[in-house]
Design a protein around this motif. Structure first.
Motif, PDB file in Angstrom:
ATOM      1  N   GLU A   6      -5.350 -17.322  -2.663  1.00  0.00           N
ATOM      2  CA  GLU A   6      -5.196 -17.120  -1.219  1.00  0.00           C
ATOM      3  C   GLU A   6      -4.169 -18.091  -0.642  1.00  0.00           C
ATOM      4  OE1 GLU A   6      -5.843 -14.742   1.831  1.00  0.00           O
ATOM      5  OE2 GLU A   6      -7.287 -14.612   0.196  1.00  0.00           O
ATOM      6  N   GLY A   7      -4.143 -19.300  -1.156  1.00  0.00           N
ATOM      7  CA  GLY A   7      -3.197 -20.303  -0.676  1.00  0.00           C
ATOM      8  C   GLY A   7      -1.748 -19.953  -0.953  1.00  0.00           C
ATOM      9  N   TYR A   8      -1.519 -19.122  -1.979  1.00  0.00           N
ATOM     10  CA  TYR A   8      -0.151 -18.661  -2.251  1.00  0.00           C
ATOM     11  C   TYR A   8       0.176 -17.415  -1.423  1.00  0.00           C
ATOM     12  CZ  TYR A   8       4.182 -17.769  -4.715  1.00  0.00           C
ATOM     13  OH  TYR A   8       5.520 -17.596  -5.005  1.00  0.00           O
ATOM     14  N   HIS A   9      -0.805 -16.562  -1.240  1.00  0.00           N
ATOM     15  CA  HIS A   9      -0.571 -15.315  -0.511  1.00  0.00           C
ATOM     16  C   HIS A   9      -0.465 -15.514   1.002  1.00  0.00           C
ATOM     17  CE1 HIS A   9      -1.307 -11.272   1.095  1.00  0.00           C
ATOM     18  NE2 HIS A   9      -2.233 -11.839   1.850  1.00  0.00           N
ATOM     19  N   ALA A  10      -1.307 -16.376   1.563  1.00  0.00           N
ATOM     20  CA  ALA A  10      -1.554 -16.424   3.004  1.00  0.00           C
ATOM     21  C   ALA A  10      -0.383 -16.830   3.900  1.00  0.00           C
ATOM     22  CB  ALA A  10      -2.746 -17.344   3.289  1.00  0.00           C
ATOM     23  N   PRO A  11       0.600 -17.629   3.454  1.00  0.00           N
ATOM     24  CA  PRO A  11       1.665 -18.022   4.385  1.00  0.00           C
ATOM     25  C   PRO A  11       2.380 -16.858   5.063  1.00  0.00           C
ATOM     26  CG  PRO A  11       1.746 -19.418   2.457  1.00  0.00           C
ATOM     27  CD  PRO A  11       0.731 -18.349   2.165  1.00  0.00           C
ATOM     28  N   VAL A  12       2.345 -15.672   4.472  1.00  0.00           N
ATOM     29  CA  VAL A  12       3.004 -14.514   5.083  1.00  0.00           C
ATOM     30  C   VAL A  12       2.443 -14.227   6.468  1.00  0.00           C
ATOM     31  CG1 VAL A  12       1.427 -12.782   4.105  1.00  0.00           C
ATOM     32  CG2 VAL A  12       3.791 -12.141   4.620  1.00  0.00           C
ATOM     33  N   TYR A  13       1.172 -14.547   6.708  1.00  0.00           N
ATOM     34  CA  TYR A  13       0.538 -14.241   7.988  1.00  0.00           C
ATOM     35  C   TYR A  13       0.873 -15.249   9.082  1.00  0.00           C
ATOM     36  CZ  TYR A  13      -2.155 -11.188   4.954  1.00  0.00           C
ATOM     37  OH  TYR A  13      -2.510 -10.232   4.038  1.00  0.00           O
ATOM     38  N   PHE A  14       1.421 -16.377   8.698  1.00  0.00           N
ATOM     39  CA  PHE A  14       1.706 -17.432   9.674  1.00  0.00           C
ATOM     40  C   PHE A  14       3.193 -17.792   9.691  1.00  0.00           C
ATOM     41  CE2 PHE A  14      -2.499 -17.947   7.746  1.00  0.00           C
ATOM     42  CZ  PHE A  14      -3.296 -17.722   8.850  1.00  0.00           C
ATOM     43  N   ALA A  15       4.002 -16.943   9.068  1.00  0.00           N
ATOM     44  CA  ALA A  15       5.429 -17.225   8.936  1.00  0.00           C
ATOM     45  C   ALA A  15       6.146 -17.073  10.274  1.00  0.00           C
ATOM     46  CB  ALA A  15       6.055 -16.293   7.909  1.00  0.00           C
ATOM     47  N   PRO A  16       7.005 -18.017  10.638  1.00  0.00           N
ATOM     48  CA  PRO A  16       7.758 -17.891  11.889  1.00  0.00           C
ATOM     49  C   PRO A  16       8.728 -16.714  11.874  1.00  0.00           C
ATOM     50  CG  PRO A  16       8.505 -19.795  10.613  1.00  0.00           C
ATOM     51  CD  PRO A  16       7.274 -19.300   9.940  1.00  0.00           C
ATOM     52  N   GLN A  17       9.047 -16.210  10.683  1.00  0.00           N
ATOM     53  CA  GLN A  17       9.984 -15.081  10.564  1.00  0.00           C
ATOM     54  C   GLN A  17       9.319 -13.730  10.825  1.00  0.00           C
ATOM     55  OE1 GLN A  17       9.279 -17.283   8.152  1.00  0.00           O
ATOM     56  NE2 GLN A  17      11.141 -18.266   7.397  1.00  0.00           N
ATOM     57  N   TRP A 142       3.700 -13.501  -5.701  1.00  0.00           N
ATOM     58  CA  TRP A 142       3.104 -13.108  -4.425  1.00  0.00           C
ATOM     59  C   TRP A 142       2.507 -11.703  -4.517  1.00  0.00           C
ATOM     60  CZ3 TRP A 142       3.980  -9.407  -0.543  1.00  0.00           C
ATOM     61  CH2 TRP A 142       3.281  -9.638   0.651  1.00  0.00           C
ATOM     62  N   TRP A 143       3.201 -10.791  -5.194  1.00  0.00           N
ATOM     63  CA  TRP A 143       2.654  -9.442  -5.412  1.00  0.00           C
ATOM     64  C   TRP A 143       1.318  -9.520  -6.146  1.00  0.00           C
ATOM     65  CZ3 TRP A 143       1.584  -7.342 -10.222  1.00  0.00           C
ATOM     66  CH2 TRP A 143       1.209  -5.994 -10.235  1.00  0.00           C
ATOM     67  N   ALA A 144       1.258 -10.330  -7.193  1.00  0.00           N
ATOM     68  CA  ALA A 144       0.031 -10.441  -7.987  1.00  0.00           C
ATOM     69  C   ALA A 144      -1.101 -11.076  -7.189  1.00  0.00           C
ATOM     70  CB  ALA A 144       0.304 -11.242  -9.263  1.00  0.00           C
ATOM     71  N   THR A 145      -0.801 -12.160  -6.479  1.00  0.00           N
ATOM     72  CA  THR A 145      -1.860 -12.810  -5.696  1.00  0.00           C
ATOM     73  C   THR A 145      -2.321 -11.915  -4.553  1.00  0.00           C
ATOM     74  OG1 THR A 145      -0.208 -14.015  -4.372  1.00  0.00           O
ATOM     75  CG2 THR A 145      -1.144 -15.169  -6.283  1.00  0.00           C
ATOM     76  N   THR A 146      -1.412 -11.130  -3.992  1.00  0.00           N
ATOM     77  CA  THR A 146      -1.790 -10.189  -2.941  1.00  0.00           C
ATOM     78  C   THR A 146      -2.765  -9.149  -3.486  1.00  0.00           C
ATOM     79  OG1 THR A 146       0.319 -10.487  -1.805  1.00  0.00           O
ATOM     80  CG2 THR A 146      -0.928  -8.493  -1.273  1.00  0.00           C
ATOM     81  N   ALA A 147      -2.442  -8.573  -4.631  1.00  0.00           N
ATOM     82  CA  ALA A 147      -3.321  -7.576  -5.240  1.00  0.00           C
ATOM     83  C   ALA A 147      -4.682  -8.188  -5.576  1.00  0.00           C
ATOM     84  CB  ALA A 147      -2.669  -6.993  -6.492  1.00  0.00           C
ATOM     85  N   LEU A 148      -4.676  -9.407  -6.099  1.00  0.00           N
ATOM     86  CA  LEU A 148      -5.931 -10.043  -6.498  1.00  0.00           C
ATOM     87  C   LEU A 148      -6.796 -10.390  -5.286  1.00  0.00           C
ATOM     88  CD1 LEU A 148      -4.741 -12.348  -9.408  1.00  0.00           C
ATOM     89  CD2 LEU A 148      -6.091 -10.254  -9.579  1.00  0.00           C
ATOM     90  N   ARG A 149      -6.192 -10.819  -4.195  1.00  0.00           N
ATOM     91  CA  ARG A 149      -7.005 -11.136  -3.012  1.00  0.00           C
ATOM     92  C   ARG A 149      -7.578  -9.862  -2.409  1.00  0.00           C
ATOM     93  NH1 ARG A 149      -5.518 -10.216   2.726  1.00  0.00           N
ATOM     94  NH2 ARG A 149      -6.141 -12.365   3.104  1.00  0.00           N
ATOM     95  N   GLU A 150      -6.858  -8.745  -2.519  1.00  0.00           N
ATOM     96  CA  GLU A 150      -7.412  -7.485  -2.042  1.00  0.00           C
ATOM     97  C   GLU A 150      -8.508  -6.980  -2.995  1.00  0.00           C
ATOM     98  OE1 GLU A 150      -6.979  -6.762   0.829  1.00  0.00           O
ATOM     99  OE2 GLU A 150      -4.935  -7.096   1.508  1.00  0.00           O
ATOM    100  N   PHE A 151      -8.392  -7.259  -4.277  1.00  0.00           N
ATOM    101  CA  PHE A 151      -9.448  -6.931  -5.237  1.00  0.00           C
ATOM    102  C   PHE A 151     -10.737  -7.639  -4.840  1.00  0.00           C
ATOM    103  CE2 PHE A 151     -11.880  -7.514  -9.132  1.00  0.00           C
ATOM    104  CZ  PHE A 151     -11.731  -6.311  -9.807  1.00  0.00           C
TER     105      PHE A 151
END
Length: 274
Positions: A6-17, A142-151
């Motif tokens: 989650e710590g690798y995946h989550a920054p996408v939700y708080f990104a200034p971009q 990031w693709w892998a951690t995203t899939a795993l957190r959704e699993f």
């Protein structure tokens, strides 16, 4: 392992971009981008389907994003924007570590785990796992951690259903337990009447006391939900151990996530502990 994934995946939700990239994809505002980006791998499904899968978001929050998002852009556009945000933010956070060969090694190991998992009963996992694996190692990870957190998330929904907890009630208990911020109601789109009704239902079951603190039974329910979530995710542990090795994976991820987690606020709506 969940904390590191989650710590690798989550920054996408708080990104200034995020807002700029979502806007470039034709999406209006952060929440439309979030909903479309996360649900985009499913295709242009109706909001009711996304509400069912996200589970802890109020239907009104999803309805404000979908199906309008699909008249402004395609699911593929939303997914591409989501990945661009991850790319930009992870490059910032990783710095020169983005070129570390070890990143590619871990990404390859976790990709093999994702591809080998049984997707039955895991709709969000299945949709994300079906996306093409990016070439860049930091994005492949990031693709892998995203899939795993959704699993894990799909299993968590099953655990909440088993416990008889609806999405609003689950959020209330998380706030009371101090796992998520006090503003969780607003983050997940629940109205004050909906929130109060959920509190009243939890009191009636004896899971909250008169002061809205967790009772022993309420704490046990939360423990049961987390333990069932872990058991339902155990196939990930077994697959990692059979291949890369759990201890080796954790050792490889810790220094990477020490950088990426700098892009996550604490406390956060995800419930990731500091």
């Amino acid at each position: 392992m969940w904390r590191l994934v989650e710590g690798y995946h989550a920054p996408v939700y708080f990104a200034p971009q995020a807002r700029e990239e979502y806007a470039a994809a034709g999406l209006r505002g952060f929440w439309m981008g979030y909903v479309a980006g996360r649900s985009g791998p499913l295709g242009a499904v109706p909001p009711e389907v996304v509400t069912a899968m996200f589970y802890n978001f109020a239907a009104a929050r999803i309805d404000r994003a979908l199906p309008d998002a699909w008249s402004l852009g395609t699911p593929a556009d939303a997914v591409a924007a989501h990945q661009r945000i991850a790319d930009l933010r992870l490059r910032e956070l990783l710095g020169d570590g983005v070129d570390d060969p070890a990143l590619g090694e871990v990404a390859k190991a976790l990709a093999e785990v994702v591809v080998g998992l049984d997707p039955a009963g895991r709709p969000l996992f299945a949709a994300h796992a079906a996306l093409a694996i990016p070439d860049a190692p930091h994005l492949a990870l990031w693709w892998a951690t995203t899939a795993l957190r959704e699993f894990r998330g799909d299993g968590h929904v099953a655990a909440l259903l088993t416990a008889g907890l609806d999405g609003c009630e689950a959020n209330v208990l998380a706030v009371v337990a101090g796992q998520v911020p006090e503003q969780q109601r607003e983050f997940r789109g629940w109205t004050e009447p909906e929130w109060e009704a959920a509190i009243n239902r939890l009191r009636e079951r004896g899971w909250l006391d008169a002061d809205d603190a967790l009772t022993d039974r309420g704490r046990q329910v939360r423990t049961d939900v987390e333990e069932l979530t872990d058991r339902l995710a155990a196939s990930v542990d077994r697959a990692v151990e059979a291949g890369f090795g759990v201890d080796r994976l954790l050792a490889a991820l810790r220094p990477v996530v020490a950088r990426t987690v700098e892009g996550v606020p604490f406390p956060n709506p995800i419930g990731l502990p500091e």
